[in-house]
Scaffold this motif. Structure first.
Motif, mmCIF file in Angstrom:
data_model
loop_
_atom_site.group_PDB
_atom_site.id
_atom_site.type_symbol
_atom_site.label_atom_id
_atom_site.label_comp_id
_atom_site.label_asym_id
_atom_site.label_seq_id
_atom_site.Cartn_x
_atom_site.Cartn_y
_atom_site.Cartn_z
ATOM 1 N N LEU A 182 0.839 -1.197 0.000
ATOM 2 C CA LEU A 182 0.000 0.000 0.000
ATOM 3 C C LEU A 182 0.875 1.250 0.000
ATOM 4 O O LEU A 182 0.613 2.219 -0.717
ATOM 5 C CB LEU A 182 -0.942 0.004 1.211
ATOM 6 C CG LEU A 182 -2.114 -0.985 1.138
ATOM 7 C CD1 LEU A 182 -2.890 -1.011 2.462
ATOM 8 C CD2 LEU A 182 -3.078 -0.636 0.000
ATOM 9 N N ARG A 185 2.240 2.044 -3.368
ATOM 10 C CA ARG A 185 1.273 2.619 -4.299
ATOM 11 C C ARG A 185 1.166 4.134 -4.107
ATOM 12 O O ARG A 185 0.750 4.855 -5.006
ATOM 13 C CB ARG A 185 -0.112 1.980 -4.107
ATOM 14 C CG ARG A 185 -0.168 0.571 -4.646
ATOM 15 C CD ARG A 185 -1.524 -0.068 -4.511
ATOM 16 N NE ARG A 185 -1.445 -1.461 -4.938
ATOM 17 C CZ ARG A 185 -2.460 -2.307 -4.913
ATOM 18 N NH1 ARG A 185 -3.645 -1.919 -4.487
ATOM 19 N NH2 ARG A 185 -2.304 -3.552 -5.309
ATOM 20 N N ILE A 186 1.515 4.596 -2.920
ATOM 21 C CA ILE A 186 1.484 6.037 -2.646
ATOM 22 C C ILE A 186 2.831 6.667 -2.994
ATOM 23 O O ILE A 186 2.894 7.742 -3.584
ATOM 24 C CB ILE A 186 1.139 6.298 -1.156
ATOM 25 C CG1 ILE A 186 -0.295 5.822 -0.877
ATOM 26 C CG2 ILE A 186 1.296 7.784 -0.814
ATOM 27 C CD1 ILE A 186 -0.753 5.998 0.559
ATOM 28 N N GLU A 187 3.913 5.959 -2.647
ATOM 29 C CA GLU A 187 5.237 6.560 -2.805
ATOM 30 C C GLU A 187 5.817 6.470 -4.217
ATOM 31 O O GLU A 187 6.640 7.294 -4.608
ATOM 32 C CB GLU A 187 6.197 5.934 -1.773
ATOM 33 C CG GLU A 187 5.848 6.396 -0.358
ATOM 34 C CD GLU A 187 6.545 5.594 0.742
ATOM 35 O OE1 GLU A 187 6.514 6.043 1.897
ATOM 36 O OE2 GLU A 187 7.109 4.525 0.427
ATOM 37 N N SER A 190 4.503 5.877 -10.418
ATOM 38 C CA SER A 190 3.979 5.034 -11.502
ATOM 39 C C SER A 190 2.880 4.089 -11.005
ATOM 40 O O SER A 190 2.159 3.487 -11.798
ATOM 41 C CB SER A 190 5.110 4.228 -12.146
ATOM 42 O OG SER A 190 5.466 3.137 -11.325
ATOM 43 N N ASN A 192 0.666 5.187 -8.499
ATOM 44 C CA ASN A 192 -0.356 6.021 -7.853
ATOM 45 C C ASN A 192 -1.783 5.693 -8.286
ATOM 46 O O ASN A 192 -2.694 5.667 -7.467
ATOM 47 C CB ASN A 192 -0.089 7.508 -8.132
ATOM 48 C CG ASN A 192 1.008 8.090 -7.250
ATOM 49 O OD1 ASN A 192 1.403 9.227 -7.417
ATOM 50 N ND2 ASN A 192 1.510 7.317 -6.304
ATOM 51 N N TRP A 193 -1.952 5.440 -9.572
ATOM 52 C CA TRP A 193 -3.319 5.218 -10.077
ATOM 53 C C TRP A 193 -3.944 3.951 -9.505
ATOM 54 O O TRP A 193 -5.158 3.780 -9.545
ATOM 55 C CB TRP A 193 -3.329 5.196 -11.597
ATOM 56 C CG TRP A 193 -2.554 4.056 -12.193
ATOM 57 C CD1 TRP A 193 -1.234 4.029 -12.491
ATOM 58 C CD2 TRP A 193 -3.063 2.758 -12.530
ATOM 59 N NE1 TRP A 193 -0.877 2.805 -12.994
ATOM 60 C CE2 TRP A 193 -1.986 2.008 -13.032
ATOM 61 C CE3 TRP A 193 -4.330 2.156 -12.472
ATOM 62 C CZ2 TRP A 193 -2.126 0.688 -13.466
ATOM 63 C CZ3 TRP A 193 -4.465 0.846 -12.903
ATOM 64 C CH2 TRP A 193 -3.368 0.127 -13.398
ATOM 65 N N PHE A 195 -3.852 3.143 -6.356
ATOM 66 C CA PHE A 195 -4.225 3.331 -4.955
ATOM 67 C C PHE A 195 -5.712 3.622 -4.803
ATOM 68 O O PHE A 195 -6.250 4.530 -5.432
ATOM 69 C CB PHE A 195 -3.408 4.466 -4.328
ATOM 70 C CG PHE A 195 -3.749 4.679 -2.892
ATOM 71 C CD1 PHE A 195 -3.271 3.814 -1.917
ATOM 72 C CD2 PHE A 195 -4.594 5.723 -2.507
ATOM 73 C CE1 PHE A 195 -3.612 3.985 -0.581
ATOM 74 C CE2 PHE A 195 -4.943 5.908 -1.177
ATOM 75 C CZ PHE A 195 -4.445 5.034 -0.215
ATOM 76 N N GLU B 256 -1.636 7.552 -18.773
ATOM 77 C CA GLU B 256 -1.930 6.924 -17.486
ATOM 78 C C GLU B 256 -2.957 7.765 -16.736
ATOM 79 O O GLU B 256 -2.941 8.988 -16.823
ATOM 80 C CB GLU B 256 -0.649 6.782 -16.657
ATOM 81 C CG GLU B 256 -0.342 5.314 -16.413
ATOM 82 C CD GLU B 256 1.086 5.063 -16.031
ATOM 83 O OE1 GLU B 256 1.584 5.759 -15.144
ATOM 84 O OE2 GLU B 256 1.702 4.162 -16.641
ATOM 85 N N PRO B 257 -3.874 7.108 -15.997
ATOM 86 C CA PRO B 257 -4.898 7.874 -15.285
ATOM 87 C C PRO B 257 -4.267 8.741 -14.185
ATOM 88 O O PRO B 257 -3.216 8.403 -13.660
ATOM 89 C CB PRO B 257 -5.801 6.801 -14.687
ATOM 90 C CG PRO B 257 -5.041 5.529 -14.741
ATOM 91 C CD PRO B 257 -4.002 5.661 -15.799
ATOM 92 N N PRO B 258 -4.896 9.858 -13.829
ATOM 93 C CA PRO B 258 -4.330 10.767 -12.828
ATOM 94 C C PRO B 258 -4.357 10.149 -11.429
ATOM 95 O O PRO B 258 -5.193 9.296 -11.135
ATOM 96 C CB PRO B 258 -5.249 11.986 -12.890
ATOM 97 C CG PRO B 258 -6.544 11.474 -13.428
ATOM 98 C CD PRO B 258 -6.207 10.325 -14.323
ATOM 99 N N ALA B 259 -3.446 10.563 -10.571
ATOM 100 C CA ALA B 259 -3.384 10.044 -9.204
ATOM 101 C C ALA B 259 -4.391 10.766 -8.315
ATOM 102 O O ALA B 259 -4.793 11.890 -8.594
ATOM 103 C CB ALA B 259 -1.977 10.229 -8.655
ATOM 104 N N LEU B 263 -3.131 11.755 -1.792
ATOM 105 C CA LEU B 263 -2.272 10.603 -1.493
ATOM 106 C C LEU B 263 -1.482 10.743 -0.200
ATOM 107 O O LEU B 263 -1.416 9.817 0.616
ATOM 108 C CB LEU B 263 -1.302 10.367 -2.658
ATOM 109 C CG LEU B 263 -1.864 9.564 -3.837
ATOM 110 C CD1 LEU B 263 -0.797 9.442 -4.915
ATOM 111 C CD2 LEU B 263 -2.317 8.175 -3.379
ATOM 112 N N LEU B 270 -1.671 5.069 7.204
ATOM 113 C CA LEU B 270 -1.189 3.689 7.047
ATOM 114 C C LEU B 270 -0.345 3.238 8.231
ATOM 115 O O LEU B 270 0.713 3.804 8.495
ATOM 116 C CB LEU B 270 -0.355 3.582 5.779
ATOM 117 C CG LEU B 270 -1.033 3.012 4.539
ATOM 118 C CD1 LEU B 270 -0.065 3.019 3.382
ATOM 119 C CD2 LEU B 270 -1.579 1.620 4.766
#
Lengths: 271, 271
Positions: A182, A185-187, A190, A192-193, A195, B256-259, B263, B270
């Motif tokens: 997890l 996916r934030i850090e 590439s 990020n999408w 998350f 790529e889709p936006p983040a 975040l 977490l």
């Protein structure tokens, strides 16, 4: 914690304690390099077995993948089933039911996706979500869950009677492994999408999910066994699932279909 | 006979003479070795583009494969689309319509198989059979065929308007090539099961099929072009189709889709 012995299948109708199975287990292998050679051999055998299955059009096989968020259901399906003729493999993913799907019983939407003879189908999540997420969130009672276990067993028996072999695989990860995933996916920009904030709420229900899984692994084991695959190490998870897949196909004892008896006559007609 | 220039697309609404296109053409390549390097590069690009398509969930793409018996529709789909994440590719094959399918209009059974956003679908034969085999066997009149061309163009325009890109590929083989293939299905025991006696009857209608194809290639070209791929050489056919597939995906200009904008907030939650 004990290692999960090959072929990873749980005994039928026995109580399961997931905390006793080590998600970091890698069998007698030390690292990725140790499985490269056998993986290549297994992949080749998988391709050959799939061709026989498709040609014979008698048996069908369904692989059901379940596991916590981040357990790698997507990844393992991509890794193991890529390279197989796409005309013989259908991969379905089950999300929140649509408005139409919700109007029907919980097996309705999956029934139409069951493989026909000669086909391989993979389910990324499945009808098992209807006794997992729904139970953890108190959408159904324990009584209703028990009713559904019965319906699932009946459904799987219907499929077995119709030459559909069902192979159920639980990808077993640790809570620490999920945390790392997890975070990445934030850090990692590439990723990020990928998350989804709702994964955090589900993570807080880890123990409830584990309990519900343990119940499923015990109660829905009569028609086809559950396989528990230690999945903290991706390379081992991929190797283990591939070996389960190939072994399941071997057990079908597939034969090539017989030739037309009049072949030589037809040869004369060819100009 | 002239070679078929890259990118293999026919001009819109122009009369087509298939006898003028060389099915043995291999472009500026001499043999299989010449395309190995570019094939590897293209395959890698295909994988990356498919991942973007699946992540973005905005565009969809449909590859329609048509061609005479033995033209290699099965083979090219297996070769080009293997190795791609099976969770993003669905390969459908259309045979003689079932009893239920025959009760509906000829586009009914294909409509339910059109890709959703993010998906790639391949058709091995398609709704084009309903203006080919039916016409050659006088099941429909020329008048009805013309009506169906119109319906096909309308249908393809509906899909285009809904972000489904349609890429149509005709695998072009010679009658001599088909002869060799049919013979090998009889003479090679491992291929015996593939032999279907009805292929002989269809072979005798070669010219009628060619004429019907020429009509389709001309009349159904307004919404998306037809590609004619010289297919007597398997290695060139595979390379050419792969290059058409990759070029079609490039043209979608996938992003790529936006983040998620929050975040960093989630990272704090977490534990």
């Amino acid at each position: 914690m004990k290692p999960m012995p090959k072929p990873f299948a749980l005994p039928v109708k026995k109580k399961v304690d997931l905390t006793s199975i080590d998600p970091r287990d890698t069998g007698h292998f030390k690292n990725k390099e140790d499985v490269v050679e056998e993986t290549e051999k297994l992949k080749k055998e998988f391709q050959e077995l799939q061709e026989k299955l498709a040609a014979g059009k008698k048996e069908a096989i369904l692989f059901v993948f379940q596991g916590m968020d981040c357990s790698g259901k997507d990844g393992v399906i991509k890794n193991v089933f890529s390279g197989i003729n796409p005309q013989g493999v259908y991969a379905y993913s089950f999300k929140t039911p649509t408005a139409e799907e919700s109007q029907h019983d919980f097996l309705w939407r999956v029934h139409s996706k069951i493989p026909a003879p000669g086909q391989i189908v993979t389910f990324n999540r499945s009808y098992y979500e209807d006794v997992l997420i729904t139970r953890v969130h108190d959408i159904i009672t324990d009584k209703e869950a028990n009713r559904r276990f019965k319906h699932i067993n009946h459904f799987e028996s219907l499929l077995s009677d119709n030459h559909v072999k069902i192979v159920k695989i639980f990808l077993h990860i640790s809570k620490e492994f999920q945390l790392e995933k997890l975070k990445s996916r934030i850090e990692d920009p590439s990723k990020n999408w990928k998350f989804d904030p709702s994964d955090l709420a589900e993570r807080n229900l880890w123990k409830q999910y584990r309990k519900s899984y343990e119940d499923v692994l015990e109660k829905c084991s009569t028609e086809s066994p559950w396989h528990v695959v230690p999945s903290d190490h991706r390379w081992y998870r991929n190797y283990a699932v591939l070996s389960i897949v190939v072994e399941s196909l071997r057990k079908l004892h597939l034969q090539e279909p017989p030739a037309n008896p009049d072949l030589q006559e037809y040869l004369k007609e060819l100009i």
